[in-house]
Design an enzyme around this catalytic site. Structure first.
Site, PDB file in Angstrom:
ATOM      1  N   ASP A 126       0.858  -1.184   0.000  1.00  0.00           N
ATOM      2  CA  ASP A 126       0.000   0.000   0.000  1.00  0.00           C
ATOM      3  C   ASP A 126       0.895   1.234   0.000  1.00  0.00           C
ATOM      4  O   ASP A 126       1.983   1.226   0.599  1.00  0.00           O
ATOM      5  CB  ASP A 126      -0.912   0.009   1.224  1.00  0.00           C
ATOM      6  CG  ASP A 126      -2.004  -1.050   1.159  1.00  0.00           C
ATOM      7  OD1 ASP A 126      -2.430  -1.390   0.035  1.00  0.00           O
ATOM      8  OD2 ASP A 126      -2.444  -1.527   2.218  1.00  0.00           O
ATOM      9  N   ASP A 144      -6.850  -1.516  -4.643  1.00  0.00           N
ATOM     10  CA  ASP A 144      -7.910  -1.190  -3.687  1.00  0.00           C
ATOM     11  C   ASP A 144      -8.851  -0.131  -4.259  1.00  0.00           C
ATOM     12  O   ASP A 144     -10.072  -0.198  -4.076  1.00  0.00           O
ATOM     13  CB  ASP A 144      -7.315  -0.679  -2.371  1.00  0.00           C
ATOM     14  CG  ASP A 144      -6.427  -1.701  -1.680  1.00  0.00           C
ATOM     15  OD1 ASP A 144      -6.616  -2.913  -1.899  1.00  0.00           O
ATOM     16  OD2 ASP A 144      -5.542  -1.276  -0.918  1.00  0.00           O
TER      17      ASP A 144
END
Length: 166
Positions: A126, A144
């Site tokens: 991330d 995401d």
């Protein structure tokens, strides 16, 4: 006759698979950049509300089950693979429904992107970090984002379908 209908269905499915592939490539490319240029925990200030960071998420959304003993890696990988198979089947069956297929393609590209991370690294990379004042949203990535856009479009598609049925 069956071959003709399959070709027609498969042909109309190809743009959606292409979109999923584009999202997957964008996701993996950005993650390769982050892994190549950032060490775990590194952060670059971009604006007063956004940073680029390197975070490893061993869990699911919002780090759900991140502190589990390691079984979650394979559990979430299996869920992602099962979702991909199901989505491909749905795309084959509903390729003509544009908003629905767009949503499915976004979710497919994102799910496969995160499955690749879990398989290769044991975690999802991330790097998009948004914050404002005392509020801080958990870091996320392109995969995401694609899954989120897909989920929103699925809800919108269903709302529009119910509205048309009235």
């Amino acid at each position: 006759m069956a071959k003709t209908s399959f070709k027609k269905t498969a042909g109309s499915m190809l743009p959606w698979l292409g979109l999923a592939l584009i999202l997957l490539i964008a996701d993996q490319f950005t993650k390769v950049l982050i892994l190549g240029y950032y060490r775990l925990g590194d952060s670059t200030y971009v604006t007063s509300f956004f940073n680029v960071v390197r975070v490893h998420n061993t869990g699911a959304a919002f780090s759900f089950l991140a502190s589990a003993s390691g079984w979650q890696r394979w559990f979430f990988t299996a869920i992602g693979l099962a979702a991909a198979v199901f989505i491909i089947w749905m795309l084959k069956s509903h390729a003509g429904q544009k908003l629905f297929s767009f949503a499915m393609a976004c979710i497919l590209g994102g799910a496969v992107g995160n499955v690749i991370d879990r398989t290769l690294h044991g975690y999802v990379v991330d790097f998009l970090d948004f914050h404002y004042g005392g509020w801080h949203f958990p870091a996320f990535n392109i995969a995401d984002s694609a899954i989120t856009v897909g989920a929103i479009c699925l809800v919108l598609d269903e709302l529009l379908r119910v509205r048309r049925a009235k």
